[in-house]
Design a protein around this motif. Structure first.
Motif, PDB file in Angstrom:
ATOM      1  N   VAL A   1       0.858  -1.184   0.000  1.00  0.00           N
ATOM      2  CA  VAL A   1       0.000   0.000   0.000  1.00  0.00           C
ATOM      3  C   VAL A   1       0.895   1.234   0.000  1.00  0.00           C
ATOM      4  O   VAL A   1       2.042   1.195   0.426  1.00  0.00           O
ATOM      5  N   SER A   2       0.334   2.356  -0.477  1.00  0.00           N
ATOM      6  CA  SER A   2       1.112   3.592  -0.531  1.00  0.00           C
ATOM      7  C   SER A   2       0.165   4.773  -0.583  1.00  0.00           C
ATOM      8  O   SER A   2      -1.035   4.623  -0.796  1.00  0.00           O
ATOM      9  N   GLY A   3       0.738   5.982  -0.369  1.00  0.00           N
ATOM     10  CA  GLY A   3      -0.051   7.196  -0.494  1.00  0.00           C
ATOM     11  C   GLY A   3      -0.515   7.737   0.847  1.00  0.00           C
ATOM     12  O   GLY A   3      -0.345   7.129   1.897  1.00  0.00           O
ATOM     13  N   ILE A   4      -1.133   8.916   0.754  1.00  0.00           N
ATOM     14  CA  ILE A   4      -1.577   9.591   1.974  1.00  0.00           C
ATOM     15  C   ILE A   4      -3.014   9.231   2.339  1.00  0.00           C
ATOM     16  O   ILE A   4      -3.511   9.644   3.379  1.00  0.00           O
ATOM     17  N   ALA A   5      -3.700   8.505   1.487  1.00  0.00           N
ATOM     18  CA  ALA A   5      -5.117   8.193   1.747  1.00  0.00           C
ATOM     19  C   ALA A   5      -5.402   6.714   1.567  1.00  0.00           C
ATOM     20  O   ALA A   5      -6.473   6.339   1.093  1.00  0.00           O
ATOM     21  N   SER A   6      -4.439   5.882   1.922  1.00  0.00           N
ATOM     22  CA  SER A   6      -4.726   4.450   1.942  1.00  0.00           C
ATOM     23  C   SER A   6      -5.754   4.178   3.025  1.00  0.00           C
ATOM     24  O   SER A   6      -5.813   4.884   4.034  1.00  0.00           O
ATOM     25  N   LYS A   7      -6.564   3.176   2.821  1.00  0.00           N
ATOM     26  CA  LYS A   7      -7.620   2.937   3.794  1.00  0.00           C
ATOM     27  C   LYS A   7      -7.434   1.604   4.512  1.00  0.00           C
ATOM     28  O   LYS A   7      -6.884   0.653   3.963  1.00  0.00           O
ATOM     29  N   ILE A   8      -7.845   1.610   5.745  1.00  0.00           N
ATOM     30  CA  ILE A   8      -7.983   0.387   6.533  1.00  0.00           C
ATOM     31  C   ILE A   8      -9.474   0.222   6.768  1.00  0.00           C
ATOM     32  O   ILE A   8     -10.114   1.092   7.366  1.00  0.00           O
ATOM     33  N   ASP A   9     -10.035  -0.852   6.250  1.00  0.00           N
ATOM     34  CA  ASP A   9     -11.475  -1.015   6.412  1.00  0.00           C
ATOM     35  C   ASP A   9     -11.840  -2.476   6.599  1.00  0.00           C
ATOM     36  O   ASP A   9     -11.015  -3.379   6.451  1.00  0.00           O
ATOM     37  N   GLY A  10     -13.095  -2.688   6.961  1.00  0.00           N
ATOM     38  CA  GLY A  10     -13.601  -4.027   7.202  1.00  0.00           C
ATOM     39  C   GLY A  10     -14.971  -3.945   7.837  1.00  0.00           C
ATOM     40  O   GLY A  10     -15.710  -2.973   7.628  1.00  0.00           O
ATOM     41  N   TRP A  11     -15.291  -4.931   8.646  1.00  0.00           N
ATOM     42  CA  TRP A  11     -16.611  -4.963   9.276  1.00  0.00           C
ATOM     43  C   TRP A  11     -16.539  -5.700  10.602  1.00  0.00           C
ATOM     44  O   TRP A  11     -15.620  -6.479  10.863  1.00  0.00           O
TER      45      TRP A  11
END
Length: 198
Positions: free
Chosen positions: A119-129
């Motif tokens: 992953v890279s960048g300033i707006a990578s996301k961590i998501d799930g449920w």
């Protein structure tokens, strides 16, 4: 003088509206169903079966919780409780547990980032449920064993609702924006800690 508590889980095969808890106690008794106080009798008395009828309440499909408190001024004590309809008939489709059943355990998954994927960048996301019968109160984000933030909750996840309809929650998603530029290149450990509303 003293108090004792009793607790159980009740699994209902369907939503049950306007049901009641009938109780008897020696001495006083209070009762909560899914966290709502439905019976409150601060009295000194001997035991009599079905002496009190609670206010009406609803049982949700799946897992419900019942907590009972018995107060005693002296001597022996006891109580009895049962769930019934307005006429006093037993409610069908209920199973009682004195330990938390497996289907009542919280479940969840971190969908992004996936293990081994860069992953890279300033707006990578961590998501799930995450799902729990009491509801998810917060989702903490941990990177390299350090808590770095709290994710947004209650995001729409119709796929999760379809897969786990018993939890009756189509807003089980969470998400947090991760600025990866603040971290060195290489491997990092990412985790999410989910907490229910108990």
């Amino acid at each position: 003088n003293g108090v004792d508590y009793a607790f159980c889980y009740i699994k209902s095969t369907s939503a049950q509206n306007n049901v009641y808890l009938r109780t008897g106690s020696d001495d006083g008794i209070k009762a909560w169903v899914n966290g709502v106080n439905v019976t409150n009798k601060d009295v000194y008395r001997g035991f009599k079966f079905d002496e009190d009828t609670s206010t009406a309440f609803n049982l949700r499909v799946g897992i419900n919780r019942v907590l009972i408190k018995v107060s005693q001024g002296g001597g022996g004590y006891m109580f009895a409780a049962r769930i019934c309809d307005a006429a006093g008939n037993d409610v069908p489709g209920l199973t009682y547990y004195n330990t938390r059943p497996a289907e009542a355990l919280p479940i969840g998954n971190m969908d992004t980032p996936q293990s081994g994927v860069a992953v890279s960048g300033i707006a990578s996301k961590i998501d799930g449920w995450g799902l729990d019968y009491e509801g998810i109160d917060r989702a903490e984000i941990w990177i390299d064993d350090v808590k770095v933030g709290v994710a947004a909750l209650n995001l729409s996840r119709e796929d999760v609702y379809t897969a786990y309809p018993g939890y009756n929650n189509n807003n089980a998603g969470f998400q947090w924006s991760w600025d990866t530029t603040k971290y060195s290149d290489g491997l990092h450990k990412v985790g999410v800690a989910l907490y229910n509303k108990l």
